[in-house]
Design a protein around this motif. Structure first.
Motif, PDB file in Angstrom:
ATOM      1  N   ILE A 158       0.875  -1.171   0.000  1.00 61.12           N
ATOM      2  CA  ILE A 158       0.000   0.000   0.000  1.00 61.12           C
ATOM      3  C   ILE A 158       0.913   1.221   0.000  1.00 61.12           C
ATOM      4  O   ILE A 158       1.822   1.310   0.850  1.00 61.12           O
ATOM      5  CB  ILE A 158      -0.921   0.021   1.235  1.00 61.12           C
ATOM      6  CG1 ILE A 158      -1.702  -1.306   1.355  1.00 61.12           C
ATOM      7  CG2 ILE A 158      -1.892   1.199   1.169  1.00 61.12           C
ATOM      8  CD1 ILE A 158      -2.358  -1.496   2.700  1.00 61.12           C
ATOM      9  N   ASN A 159       0.620   2.139  -0.909  1.00 61.49           N
ATOM     10  CA  ASN A 159       1.422   3.365  -1.022  1.00 61.49           C
ATOM     11  C   ASN A 159       2.914   3.057  -1.048  1.00 61.49           C
ATOM     12  O   ASN A 159       3.717   3.665  -0.328  1.00 61.49           O
ATOM     13  CB  ASN A 159       1.128   4.328   0.152  1.00 61.49           C
ATOM     14  CG  ASN A 159      -0.341   4.737   0.156  1.00 61.49           C
ATOM     15  OD1 ASN A 159      -1.045   4.559  -0.846  1.00 61.49           O
ATOM     16  ND2 ASN A 159      -0.780   5.274   1.274  1.00 61.49           N
ATOM     17  N   ASN A 160       3.247   2.018  -1.809  1.00 54.32           N
ATOM     18  CA  ASN A 160       4.638   1.606  -1.978  1.00 54.32           C
ATOM     19  C   ASN A 160       5.312   1.198  -0.664  1.00 54.32           C
ATOM     20  O   ASN A 160       6.510   1.327  -0.504  1.00 54.32           O
ATOM     21  CB  ASN A 160       5.479   2.702  -2.649  1.00 54.32           C
ATOM     22  CG  ASN A 160       5.045   2.854  -4.094  1.00 54.32           C
ATOM     23  OD1 ASN A 160       4.723   1.858  -4.743  1.00 54.32           O
ATOM     24  ND2 ASN A 160       5.009   4.094  -4.566  1.00 54.32           N
ATOM     25  N   ARG A 161       4.472   0.799   0.242  1.00 59.80           N
ATOM     26  CA  ARG A 161       5.081   0.305   1.482  1.00 59.80           C
ATOM     27  C   ARG A 161       4.530  -1.112   1.729  1.00 59.80           C
ATOM     28  O   ARG A 161       3.343  -1.385   1.511  1.00 59.80           O
ATOM     29  CB  ARG A 161       4.704   1.232   2.641  1.00 59.80           C
ATOM     30  CG  ARG A 161       5.597   1.013   3.817  1.00 59.80           C
ATOM     31  CD  ARG A 161       5.522   2.152   4.791  1.00 59.80           C
ATOM     32  NE  ARG A 161       6.302   1.820   5.968  1.00 59.80           N
ATOM     33  CZ  ARG A 161       6.159   2.431   7.133  1.00 59.80           C
ATOM     34  NH1 ARG A 161       5.268   3.417   7.257  1.00 59.80           N
ATOM     35  NH2 ARG A 161       6.905   2.078   8.165  1.00 59.80           N
ATOM     36  N   ARG A 162       5.381  -2.002   2.180  1.00 59.74           N
ATOM     37  CA  ARG A 162       4.950  -3.388   2.382  1.00 59.74           C
ATOM     38  C   ARG A 162       4.395  -3.549   3.791  1.00 59.74           C
ATOM     39  O   ARG A 162       5.057  -3.281   4.769  1.00 59.74           O
ATOM     40  CB  ARG A 162       6.133  -4.332   2.167  1.00 59.74           C
ATOM     41  CG  ARG A 162       5.746  -5.798   2.207  1.00 59.74           C
ATOM     42  CD  ARG A 162       6.948  -6.661   1.877  1.00 59.74           C
ATOM     43  NE  ARG A 162       7.304  -6.569   0.479  1.00 59.74           N
ATOM     44  CZ  ARG A 162       6.786  -7.374  -0.455  1.00 59.74           C
ATOM     45  NH1 ARG A 162       5.923  -8.306  -0.134  1.00 59.74           N
ATOM     46  NH2 ARG A 162       7.168  -7.257  -1.700  1.00 59.74           N
ATOM     47  N   TYR A 163       3.150  -3.941   3.830  1.00 60.36           N
ATOM     48  CA  TYR A 163       2.497  -4.180   5.114  1.00 60.36           C
ATOM     49  C   TYR A 163       2.266  -5.678   5.285  1.00 60.36           C
ATOM     50  O   TYR A 163       1.970  -6.398   4.333  1.00 60.36           O
ATOM     51  CB  TYR A 163       1.120  -3.488   5.166  1.00 60.36           C
ATOM     52  CG  TYR A 163       1.206  -1.994   5.329  1.00 60.36           C
ATOM     53  CD1 TYR A 163       1.153  -1.440   6.623  1.00 60.36           C
ATOM     54  CD2 TYR A 163       1.316  -1.139   4.237  1.00 60.36           C
ATOM     55  CE1 TYR A 163       1.208  -0.068   6.789  1.00 60.36           C
ATOM     56  CE2 TYR A 163       1.375   0.226   4.397  1.00 60.36           C
ATOM     57  CZ  TYR A 163       1.316   0.762   5.682  1.00 60.36           C
ATOM     58  OH  TYR A 163       1.370   2.094   5.860  1.00 60.36           O
ATOM     59  N   LYS A 164       2.421  -6.080   6.547  1.00 63.44           N
ATOM     60  CA  LYS A 164       2.010  -7.446   6.885  1.00 63.44           C
ATOM     61  C   LYS A 164       0.543  -7.352   7.329  1.00 63.44           C
ATOM     62  O   LYS A 164       0.175  -6.468   8.109  1.00 63.44           O
ATOM     63  CB  LYS A 164       2.889  -7.960   8.034  1.00 63.44           C
ATOM     64  CG  LYS A 164       2.612  -9.380   8.410  1.00 63.44           C
ATOM     65  CD  LYS A 164       3.522  -9.774   9.588  1.00 63.44           C
ATOM     66  CE  LYS A 164       3.196 -11.165  10.067  1.00 63.44           C
ATOM     67  NZ  LYS A 164       3.946 -11.460  11.293  1.00 63.44           N
ATOM     68  N   VAL A 165      -0.307  -8.240   6.776  1.00 66.83           N
ATOM     69  CA  VAL A 165      -1.745  -8.156   7.085  1.00 66.83           C
ATOM     70  C   VAL A 165      -2.179  -9.426   7.842  1.00 66.83           C
ATOM     71  O   VAL A 165      -1.920 -10.550   7.416  1.00 66.83           O
ATOM     72  CB  VAL A 165      -2.589  -8.031   5.794  1.00 66.83           C
ATOM     73  CG1 VAL A 165      -4.053  -7.800   6.155  1.00 66.83           C
ATOM     74  CG2 VAL A 165      -2.038  -6.920   4.924  1.00 66.83           C
TER      75      VAL A 165
END
Lengths: 254, 605
Positions: free
Chosen positions: B213-220
């Motif tokens: 998201i928004n070029n940032r990697r999130y762990k979901v």
């Protein structure tokens, strides 16, 4: 001669009748009094009142029955069963007595496991059980008189027909049977001594001494047959054929 | 699960089937369920495919996977599960595959099947959409990921309900998503959202995945809930909150030489919450509502299976009603059977089995009812209908079973119930008494204590009487017979009587004037008495003859002399009556009487 005999019978009858009727009136009043005490649930007093009727030297099945009821309600199972047995002997066909006896017996703390009786003996018991000894005695007497009527017809009046002969033979057979049953009933109910355990603690011993081992523990309401006795002990036979010795003061004879 | 475990499981299953070979009949029942953890992924993400093969037999076959050219498929292992419920064995094999997409697009995954007993059992089809990288993110999510100043957040939480406007008791799937772009320590602590007004069932956590998201990697991390609104109107699902520990944000610790700063720096406890979700619950339409509708929502089917089709009268038949489908299975009510004339009906048991397939709550509910036929013949258990509301089409639907025909046979000795206008008794009273019977009012007949009837005078008299009567009568009779048969005895027996009569007559003549007649009478009395006694004729008896006869009978001398004297006196008086005095007459009379008495006392030989 006949007239003289009649006179004796009538005299004998009248000799008894007034004595009985006098006893009945006062006993009847006391009996009614005792019943009132029973209704008021004064069982101890009711027992005393019934006993005072008995102390006049008279008995009846109702008297013993009511006494049994009073002891049952008081919680004295041994005496209750004792008096039910006495009542039953005087009136074996009374349903109330039989019911209350059976009802009371089931409350005995100890129940005797049944044993098969001798089939002939149990058949005879079942045959004579519903009848009073007096009834059987009168039936025998009736057969006896009937037999003699036929004998009179044949030998006294000389009626020598086959019918009279047959009737006499039949009556003779009936007489033999009824006398036999009467004798059996008499032996079973009167010559056989019975007793009921009345004490709360009733050890039955293997011998008639203090040192004997305990054969079994009896309980109030158990019915025994007295086979033999010593000054202190009875040799008793239970309904299931177990035997032993029990102190005399722990039981009451029917 | 290792191969060895699977093998041992299979051995156990095999043993079970050897014991209960009857279950082999049900072996045809194989189901294949295919599910995906997500239906939309980015190109740089992966999806988990799960295939569950379940059935009631020992050797569940492995699924045959179709070729999926758009994905790289990696097996993630398998697991097996055996359960025995009410003696019914059920087994399932679960296979997990990881799918890595090659290209963006929407791909159906079907044709997953197993072959058992030469039969092919096909699984359901699922669809996986692969978006080109980053395109999987909605603008709404990008907005949430940014804070007020437009910088991207390190962590945030989102609550998504799949329906905002459900019917009452329709499933709303709530997904709590926790996004984090930074490392956290330990395990996050979740406070579940409040779901007042809903019946809630947790569907479980999905495996974590990553998302750009928004070029940032999130762990979901996702957690799903099945919510069933229990009332109509506006309902609010509360905030879900997660508390967890992250490394302290310190610019100086970004020193490239202080590589351990993040490890040894002090942790900071932070809390993120989701926003409340508003749900507007619609009531069920009143139009077209079936009479037997009990509030069940979803999509269901009903079946009825009897355990036997032929039965004796009064013997039970167990019918299993199975309601299967998706929806709140716990709220499924027992089908209404109503009264049947031909059967008595008892409910035996009910059980339910909940499934959470594809985040949809469902399962089956089994009601076992016992039918006892009342009469022989071909009896029918009618079709049982079950109504529910299907929210996907917004209509009430009624499913129903097929009618079951039973062949009820007559057992030996069966007698039909007579047609009587009375029902069975309300109360049965046993014969057992509760108390003794009451005392008697009447004292009855009193008798002296211990009196024995046998010894009473009355009894003895009554019984003695006939004996005496008989004895008397027999004696009388014997005598009579003797009299009738023996003349001599009869004469002798009557002699005294006749003599007495004559003497009485003589007494009346006992005067001097009638001396002749007197002595004649005395003479007759005496001679006829002796003649009667000896049974001879009285005529011509002389004193000599009498003496002779009496002597022969050995009578006493005095008696003989008296008789002779009297006879001589009589003779004398007959011939010379004048010389007789009154004294003579008196003396003779006394002597005659005395003599007769004497002879009477003599026993003649």
């Amino acid at each position: 001669l006949l007239r003289r005999l009649n006179c004796i019978i009538i005299a004998a009858f009248f000799a008894f009748a007034p004595r009985l009727s006098v006893a009945t009136t006062s006993a009847g009043e006391q009996f009614a009094q005792a019943n009132k005490l029973y209704e008021a649930k004064e069982f101890d007093k009711a027992i005393q009142a019934y006993q005072s009727v008995l102390s006049q030297g008279v008995e009846s099945s109702s008297l013993y029955y009511n006494l049994g009821n009073a002891y049952f309600k008081k919680g004295d199972l041994g005496y209750a069963i004792l008096y039910y047995l006495k009542a039953k002997r005087l009136d074996p066909s009374d349903d109330d007595i039989a019911h209350n006896l059976a009802f009371a017996k089931q409350f005995s703390r100890v129940q005797m496991e049944g044993v098969e009786l001798n089939p002939i003996s149990s058949f005879l018991v079942s045959l004579v059980d519903p009848y009073r000894l007096e009834t059987l005695a009168w039936i025998s007497s009736g057969c006896f008189i009937l037999l003699f009527l036929f004998l009179i017809a044949r030998f006294g009046l000389g009626i020598r027909t086959a019918g009279v002969r047959l009737a006499a033979v039949v009556t003779l057979v009936l007489l033999v049977v009824s006398v036999g049953l009467t004798t059996f009933k008499y032996r079973h109910d009167y010559l056989t001594r019975r007793a009921v355990i009345i004490a709360e603690e009733a050890p039955v011993l293997t011998g008639p001494t203090e040192q004997s081992d305990v054969e079994l523990q009896g309980a109030p309401g158990l019915i025994v047959e007295i086979l033999a006795e010593t000054p202190e002990y009875y040799n008793v036979l239970f309904e299931n054929k177990r035997r032993g010795w029990i102190k005399r003061d722990l039981v009451a004879e029917v | 699960m290792s191969t060895r475990n699977v093998t041992s499981g299979l051995i156990i299953l095999a043993a079970l089937f050897m014991i209960t070979p009857a279950n082999a009949k049900a072996a045809d029942d194989v189901t294949v369920e295919v599910s995906l953890d997500r239906d939309t992924i980015g190109l740089d993400e992966h999806a988990m495919l799960q295939v569950v093969v379940s059935g009631t037999m020992q050797n569940l076959p492995d699924p045959i996977m179709p070729s999926l050219p758009m994905f790289e498929v990696y097996s993630q292992g398998r697991s097996s599960n055996i359960s025995i419920v009410n003696g019914q064995v059920s087994a399932s094999l679960t296979f997990n595959y990881m799918l890595l997409p090659q290209k963006a697009g929407t791909y159906p995954i079907d044709q997953i099947a197993v072959v058992y007993n030469n039969k092919r059992f096909k699984g359901n089809s699922v669809e996986l959409t692969v978006l080109s990288s980053g395109a999987a993110v909605s603008p709404d999510l990008e907005e949430q990921a940014a804070d007020e100043s437009g910088k991207s957040k390190d962590y945030f939480m989102e609550a998504v309900a799949d329906k905002k406007n459900p019917y009452v008791n329709e499933q709303v799937t709530l997904t709590m998503k926790f996004y984090t772009a930074v490392q956290y320590y330990g395990s996050p602590e979740l406070t579940e959202p409040t779901t007042t007004g809903f019946w809630t069932e947790v569907l479980g956590n999905n495996a974590p995945y990553t998302q750009m998201i928004n070029n940032r990697r999130y762990k979901v991390i996702e957690r799903k809930y099945a919510l069933f609104p229990t009332q109509t109107g506006e309902l609010t699902i509360g905030r879900g909150t997660i508390r967890f520990t992250v490394a302290r944000r310190d610019r100086r610790s970004r020193d490239p030489f202080n590589i351990f700063g993040d490890f040894f720096g002090q942790g900071m406890e932070v809390t993120v919450s989701s926003l409340p979700v508003q749900i507007n619950v619609k009531p069920l339409p009143t139009q077209g509502r079936p009479a037997d509708f009990t509030g069940t929502i979803g999509k269901f089917g009903i079946s009825a299976t009897p355990d036997k089709r032929e039965v004796e009268v009064n013997q039970p038949v167990s019918v299993t009603f199975k309601i299967t489908g998706s929806g709140n299975i716990k709220s499924v009510a027992e089908p209404v059977l109503g009264e049947l004339d031909d059967f008595r009906i008892y409910q035996a048991s009910s059980s339910e089995n909940m499934s959470k397939l594809n985040d949809q709550l469902g399962g089956s509910k089994i009601f076992e009812e016992v039918f006892i036929p009342k009469r022989p013949g071909t009896l029918e258990i009618p079709a049982i209908s079950f109504s529910y509301f299907d929210p996907t089409v917004g209509k009430y639907t009624t499913a129903s079973t097929r009618a079951i025909k039973l062949n009820v046979i007559k057992p030996e000795g069966y007698a039909g119930q007579p047609d009587l206008p009375y029902s069975a008794p309300d109360l049965t009273i046993g014969s057992q008494a509760r108390d003794i019977r009451y005392i008697k009012d009447d004292i009855g007949s009193l008798a002296p204590v211990g009196r024995l009837l046998l010894l009473t005078p009355i009894y003895l008299a009554v019984n003695g009487l006939p004996v005496l009567v008989l004895a008397g009568l027999v004696l009388i009779r014997l005598r009579r017979e003797k009299l009738a048969g023996d003349i001599g005895y009869a004469r002798s027996h009557r002699a005294a009587k006749i003599a007495k009569k004559r003497l009485a007559k003589a007494k009346s003549l006992a005067t001097v004037n009638q001396a002749g007649s007197f002595y004649a009478e005395i003479y007759t009395a005496l001679t006829s008495y002796i003649a009667d006694k000896l049974n001879i004729s009285p005529h011509g008896l002389t004193s000599e003859r009498i003496t002779e006869l009496l002597k022969a009978k050995s009578a006493e001398g005095t008696v003989i002399r008296n008789v002779v004297d009297l006879i001589q006196k009589c003779d004398f008086a007959r011939f010379a009556p004048a010389s007789i005095t009154q004294e003579d007459i008196t003396e003779s009379l006394a002597k005659a009487e005395q003599t007769i008495v004497q002879i009477e006392g003599t026993k003649f030989a």
